[in-house]
Each structure stands twice: as C-alpha cells, then as structure tokens.
Scaffold this active site. Structure first.
Site, PDB file in Angstrom:
ATOM      1  N   SER A  71       0.653  -1.241   0.121  1.00 62.46           N
ATOM      2  CA  SER A  71       0.087  -0.030  -0.004  1.00 62.46           C
ATOM      3  C   SER A  71       0.825   1.060  -0.043  1.00 62.46           C
ATOM      4  O   SER A  71       0.331   2.248  -0.300  1.00 62.46           O
ATOM      5  CB  SER A  71      -0.870   0.104   1.117  1.00 62.46           C
ATOM      6  OG  SER A  71      -0.277   0.102   2.407  1.00 62.46           O
ATOM      7  N   HIS A  72       2.262   1.085   0.199  1.00 59.97           N
ATOM      8  CA  HIS A  72       3.045   2.211   0.296  1.00 59.97           C
ATOM      9  C   HIS A  72       4.219   1.678  -0.386  1.00 59.97           C
ATOM     10  O   HIS A  72       5.330   2.429  -0.232  1.00 59.97           O
ATOM     11  CB  HIS A  72       3.522   2.625   1.795  1.00 59.97           C
ATOM     12  CG  HIS A  72       2.232   3.435   2.439  1.00 59.97           C
ATOM     13  ND1 HIS A  72       0.996   2.791   2.806  1.00 59.97           N
ATOM     14  CD2 HIS A  72       1.926   4.694   2.333  1.00 59.97           C
ATOM     15  CE1 HIS A  72       0.193   3.556   3.152  1.00 59.97           C
ATOM     16  NE2 HIS A  72       0.708   4.694   2.871  1.00 59.97           N
ATOM     17  N   ASP A  87      -4.546   0.522   1.119  1.00 60.41           N
ATOM     18  CA  ASP A  87      -5.010  -1.038   1.266  1.00 60.41           C
ATOM     19  C   ASP A  87      -6.358  -0.982   0.455  1.00 60.41           C
ATOM     20  O   ASP A  87      -6.627  -1.852  -0.218  1.00 60.41           O
ATOM     21  CB  ASP A  87      -5.096  -1.267   2.539  1.00 60.41           C
ATOM     22  CG  ASP A  87      -4.086  -2.564   2.624  1.00 60.41           C
ATOM     23  OD1 ASP A  87      -4.212  -3.341   2.010  1.00 60.41           O
ATOM     24  OD2 ASP A  87      -3.433  -2.514   3.520  1.00 60.41           O
TER      25      ASP A  87
HETATM   26  P1  NDP Z   1      -1.831  -2.415   9.631  1.00 56.89           P
HETATM   27  O1  NDP Z   1      -3.156  -2.487  10.140  1.00 56.89           O
HETATM   28  O2  NDP Z   1      -1.074  -3.576   8.643  1.00 56.89           O
HETATM   29  O3  NDP Z   1      -0.700  -2.486  11.002  1.00 56.89           O
HETATM   30  C1  NDP Z   1       0.687  -1.935  10.738  1.00 56.89           C
HETATM   31  C2  NDP Z   1       1.446  -2.470  12.042  1.00 56.89           C
HETATM   32  O4  NDP Z   1       0.978  -3.581  13.000  1.00 56.89           O
HETATM   33  C3  NDP Z   1       2.918  -2.802  11.563  1.00 56.89           C
HETATM   34  O5  NDP Z   1       3.879  -2.195  12.500  1.00 56.89           O
HETATM   35  C4  NDP Z   1       2.524  -4.280  11.583  1.00 56.89           C
HETATM   36  O6  NDP Z   1       3.844  -4.820  11.496  1.00 56.89           O
HETATM   37  C5  NDP Z   1       1.804  -4.444  12.825  1.00 56.89           C
HETATM   38  N1  NDP Z   1       1.109  -5.706  12.751  1.00 56.89           N
HETATM   39  C6  NDP Z   1       0.049  -6.090  12.112  1.00 56.89           C
HETATM   40  N2  NDP Z   1      -0.340  -7.410  12.404  1.00 56.89           N
HETATM   41  C7  NDP Z   1       0.221  -7.723  13.364  1.00 56.89           C
HETATM   42  C8  NDP Z   1       0.126  -8.913  14.394  1.00 56.89           C
HETATM   43  N3  NDP Z   1      -0.567  -9.899  14.060  1.00 56.89           N
HETATM   44  N4  NDP Z   1       1.071  -8.902  15.419  1.00 56.89           N
HETATM   45  C9  NDP Z   1       1.869  -7.637  15.836  1.00 56.89           C
HETATM   46  N5  NDP Z   1       2.025  -6.659  15.008  1.00 56.89           N
HETATM   47  C10 NDP Z   1       1.034  -6.675  13.835  1.00 56.89           C
HETATM   48  O7  NDP Z   1      -1.288  -1.134   8.797  1.00 56.89           O
HETATM   49  P2  NDP Z   1      -2.171   0.092   8.471  1.00 56.89           P
HETATM   50  O8  NDP Z   1      -3.104  -0.098   7.457  1.00 56.89           O
HETATM   51  O9  NDP Z   1      -2.617   0.591   9.697  1.00 56.89           O
HETATM   52  O10 NDP Z   1      -0.899   1.184   8.142  1.00 56.89           O
HETATM   53  C11 NDP Z   1      -0.037   0.944   6.862  1.00 56.89           C
HETATM   54  C12 NDP Z   1       0.867   1.912   6.857  1.00 56.89           C
HETATM   55  O11 NDP Z   1       0.163   2.873   6.262  1.00 56.89           O
HETATM   56  C13 NDP Z   1       1.801   2.513   7.899  1.00 56.89           C
HETATM   57  O12 NDP Z   1       3.234   2.166   7.381  1.00 56.89           O
HETATM   58  C14 NDP Z   1       1.477   4.029   7.830  1.00 56.89           C
HETATM   59  O13 NDP Z   1       2.643   4.745   8.215  1.00 56.89           O
HETATM   60  C15 NDP Z   1       0.921   4.038   6.428  1.00 56.89           C
HETATM   61  N6  NDP Z   1       0.087   5.328   6.448  1.00 56.89           N
HETATM   62  C16 NDP Z   1       0.580   6.546   6.011  1.00 56.89           C
HETATM   63  C17 NDP Z   1      -0.207   7.537   6.147  1.00 56.89           C
HETATM   64  C18 NDP Z   1       0.372   9.059   5.552  1.00 56.89           C
HETATM   65  O14 NDP Z   1      -0.588   9.970   5.979  1.00 56.89           O
HETATM   66  N7  NDP Z   1       1.500   9.147   5.399  1.00 56.89           N
HETATM   67  C19 NDP Z   1      -1.887   7.440   6.468  1.00 56.89           C
HETATM   68  C20 NDP Z   1      -2.133   6.224   7.020  1.00 56.89           C
HETATM   69  C21 NDP Z   1      -1.153   5.130   6.888  1.00 56.89           C
HETATM   70  P3  NDP Z   1       4.206  -5.815  10.132  1.00 56.89           P
HETATM   71  O15 NDP Z   1       4.391  -4.496   9.108  1.00 56.89           O
HETATM   72  O16 NDP Z   1       5.559  -6.579  10.472  1.00 56.89           O
HETATM   73  O17 NDP Z   1       3.017  -6.670   9.779  1.00 56.89           O
HETATM   74  O1  PYC Z   2      -3.166   4.683   2.749  1.00 55.42           O
HETATM   75  O2  PYC Z   2      -4.095   6.126   4.189  1.00 55.42           O
HETATM   76  C1  PYC Z   2      -3.279   5.828   3.518  1.00 55.42           C
HETATM   77  C2  PYC Z   2      -2.236   7.174   3.290  1.00 55.42           C
HETATM   78  C3  PYC Z   2      -2.765   8.378   3.202  1.00 55.42           C
HETATM   79  C4  PYC Z   2      -1.364   8.912   2.867  1.00 55.42           C
HETATM   80  C5  PYC Z   2      -0.620   8.310   2.649  1.00 55.42           C
HETATM   81  N1  PYC Z   2      -0.816   7.090   2.649  1.00 55.42           N
END
Ligand code: NDP
Ligand code: PYC
Length: 335
Positions: A44-45, A185
């Site tokens: 997703s990133h 995602d």
């Molecule tokens: P997830 O819901 O997949 O959770 C991510 C975190 O939880 C990771 O550290 C992951 O580790 C950990 N994790 C997941 N499953 C488990 C488990 N079973 N046990 C222990 N730890 C677990 O990700 P999101 O969808 O919430 O976010 C994904 C990415 O999106 C992030 O990197 C975030 O920075 C990015 N993002 C960026 C935004 C922006 O504005 N720039 C906005 C929103 C999100 P692992 O990776 O090892 O699975």
């Molecule tokens: O996946 O939610 C997201 C996101 C927002 C900005 C960058 N990633």
C-alpha cells in the site's frame, strides 16, 4: 505478477519521477522510500505510490524541485519548511539537527511543515531507532475517516509510529493508521476488484459497506478500536496540525480542491535519547526492556515489524513481485 530486482524497482520509480519533471534529489529520496515499502511487503506504500506522485504533480499540488529549509526554532525544536515538496527530502534535511538536539537535551522534536505526504512512517522511525533513539511520528492526511459514533469524514487516516532501539537486532517498530486500515489498502482492493472486510468503512448513510468504491467515493472509512482509535486520530490532527502551525486533514482535502493529489500538511517527530535519561545505566535498562519482547514472542505472539523484516530479508535475495496491471500503469508514465 512481474518480478523485479530491488535495483530494477528503484530505477523504474526514479526514471518515472525524473521523466515526469521531479528534480533528481526528490526523485531519489521518494524512490528510496517507495522501494523500501515494496521491499518490506508494504504494497500500500510501495511502487503503487508512484502513480499518486505523478498525479499530484499533474494536478499542480506538489513542487517538483522544492528545497527544504531548516530552522533552529528552539533549544529542542527543529522546523523544516518543505516548501510544498514531498516530505522525504525535508526529513533528511532536518534529521542531523534533530539528532544533535536529542543528544544534548534528551528529548527533541522535528516539525515538518508544508509537505506533500504519502509515505509510511516506519521508514523514518527506523532511522532514528537505528541511531539509538526512542522515536514517535505522527501525520494527518485527507479527511476520509468518520469519528466513532458519526458517519461523516473528519479525520485523516492519521498514522502513529513508534520505534525502540535494540542492541544487535532490528529495532522494535510499530506503525499503523488510526483508521481500521490505511486508505492505500482499500485502493489496492479497488484496483484488484475485490470487496473489503466489514469494519473498514460505511456508505454515505453510515451503513456498513464492503464495496471499496462506495467507501472511498461516497462514504467514510472507520477508525480502529471504536472511540479509542477516534480519540487517537483527533490527537494526531491536533499535534501534527495546529500545534505545528499546519493543516488539518479537512484543510488538506480542501487544498486538494477535488484533485486526487496526495495530502498536503505537516508531520511531527519526537525523539528521546535513553543515554540522556539514564546516563551510564542506559545499557542495563535497555537490556531489561528485552524481557518485554521475550515475553511477547515467548508465547508465540509476534512483534510488529517482524513480518516486514522477514519480507525484507526475502526481497534482498529474490526481489519483489508487483501485479502486471500496476507494472503496465507505471510503464505508461514513461511514455
Ligand atoms: P496494519 O493494520 O497492517 O498495521 C501495521 C502495524 O501493525 C505494523 O507495524 C505491523 O507490523 C503491525 N502488525 C500487523 N499485524 C500484526 C500482528 N498480528 N502482530 C503484531 N503486529 C502486527 O497497517 P495500517 O494499514 O494501519 O498502516 C499501514 C501503513 O500505512 C503504515 O506504515 C502507515 O505509516 C501508512 N500510512 C501512512 C499515512 C500517511 O498519511 N502518510 C496514512 C495512513 C497510513 P508488520 O508490518 O510486520 O506486519
Ligand atoms: O494509505 O491512508 C493511506 C495514506 C494516506 C496518505 C498516505 N497514505
């Protein structure tokens, strides 16, 4: 699927960004982050984000050659004005002064302003933790997420990331959106024509929906953990928005003005130096912290980032695989 070595993935990303008008420094910094995402199994990133970089530029919503300006704001505060460019170069510009201030004061913050932000936060948090610091990062995005109990978007997907240094091994890092899932995602589900699980979003009437088109275009995403995720999302809006003099997710969405541009706002990083808190006793207390990790893994649970580090080890040997349709869309940007 199409398999690429990491070096092929990097040249693909970099050449698309250069071809579309980004300067060499931004093209490299953005490609480093995007390829790190793909390498670590964070699709997703990963490379998919190159599409958004180019569409943000075409919409006139990112400055292709912005030069970040570092300001020594206060004894414990570094500010970087990204000048409307992507956040990566601004982070790189502010990192040395953030580290120096953290070492001398024990705690310091980096406020990045006026940046276009699309990336995962662990990329930055890992660098601070690898340097022996405890670190936190926060950023808003666009207003896509409804507060618990409501159904109209207010919050961004507002990630929170945390890093803890560990001697001789990868740091403990978690990094997640305060929405049930990152928007990226859901976008990938839409691209693949797949339904999303219940609990990720609602339609325009607040009814649960598993249709990514409905959630992304008309409805709202949901926070994780009900009112708890909702409060954390609000905290991110506040500390990485008004506190640092930058836009909230609602203001960022208004700035995009109907375009599909990436969010434009600020980011807040906070770093703490265990050696300044603990002096000579730092190693002893960091060693005690290991018991926490052992008691998690000792019962078969995994640490956050364990999946990512395993994906990294694989990708370094085998390269990465991306969907053919994505490869096709990326190549089209070189035409
Ligand atoms: P997830 O819901 O997949 O959770 C991510 C975190 O939880 C990771 O550290 C992951 O580790 C950990 N994790 C997941 N499953 C488990 C488990 N079973 N046990 C222990 N730890 C677990 O990700 P999101 O969808 O919430 O976010 C994904 C990415 O999106 C992030 O990197 C975030 O920075 C990015 N993002 C960026 C935004 C922006 O504005 N720039 C906005 C929103 C999100 P692992 O990776 O090892 O699975
Ligand atoms: O996946 O939610 C997201 C996101 C927002 C900005 C960058 N990633």
């Amino acid at each position: 699927m199409i398999r690429l070595t990491l070096s092929e993935a990097h040249s693909l990303a970099c050449s698309i960004l250069l071809h579309n008008g980004f300067c060499a420094d931004h093209a490299k910094a953005v490609s480093d982050t995007i390829v790190a995402g793909e390498r670590d199994g964070c699709a997703s990133h990963g490379l998919y984000r190159v599409l958004g970089c180019v569409s943000s530029l075409k919409a006139g919503k990112v400055v292709a050659d912005a030069r970040p300006e570092v300001v020594d704001q206060a004894p414990s505060i570094v500010r970087v004005d990204a000048g409307g460019g992507f956040s990566q170069l601004a982070f790189q510009a502010g990192l040395p002064l953030l580290q120096a201030k953290t070492h001398s004061n024990g705690i310091a913050a980096l406020a990045i302003n006026r940046c276009v932000h699309f990336s995962a936060l662990w990329v930055e948090i890992e660098q601070l933790a690898e340097a022996g610091l405890v670190a936190l990062a926060f950023t808003p995005s666009h207003a896509w997420v409804a507060p618990a109990g409501g159904h109209r978007p207010v919050f961004g997907t507002n990630p929170i990331a945390f890093g803890w240094p560990r001697a001789g091994q990868h740091p403990y890092v978690f990094d997640f959106a305060t929405s049930a899932i990152a928007r990226g995602d859901i976008e990938l589900h839409r691209r693949a024509g797949k339904a999303i699980p219940e609990g990720w979003g609602v339609d325009e009437h607040g009814q649960p929906s598993t249709d990514p088109n409905v959630v992304l275009d008309r409805g709202a995403m949901l926070t994780f953990g009900g009112h708890k995720g909702s409060a954390l999302a609000a905290m991110v809006e506040l500390i990485a928005g008004p506190l640092i003099g930058d836009l909230t997710s609602a203001e960022s969405l208004a700035h995009a003005d109907g375009s599909k541009a990436s969010p434009y706002h600020g980011e807040l990083l906070i770093a703490l130096d265990p050696r300044r808190f603990l002096g000579d006793a730092a190693d002893q207390h960091l060693a005690r912290a290991e018991a926490v990790f052992e008691s998690i893994e000792g019962q078969g649970a995994r640490l956050p980032s364990a999946r990512r580090y395993a994906a990294r080890a694989r990708s370094l040997v085998e390269g990465v695989e991306i969907p053919q349709a994505l490869y096709h869309d990326l190549r089209a940007l070189l035409a």
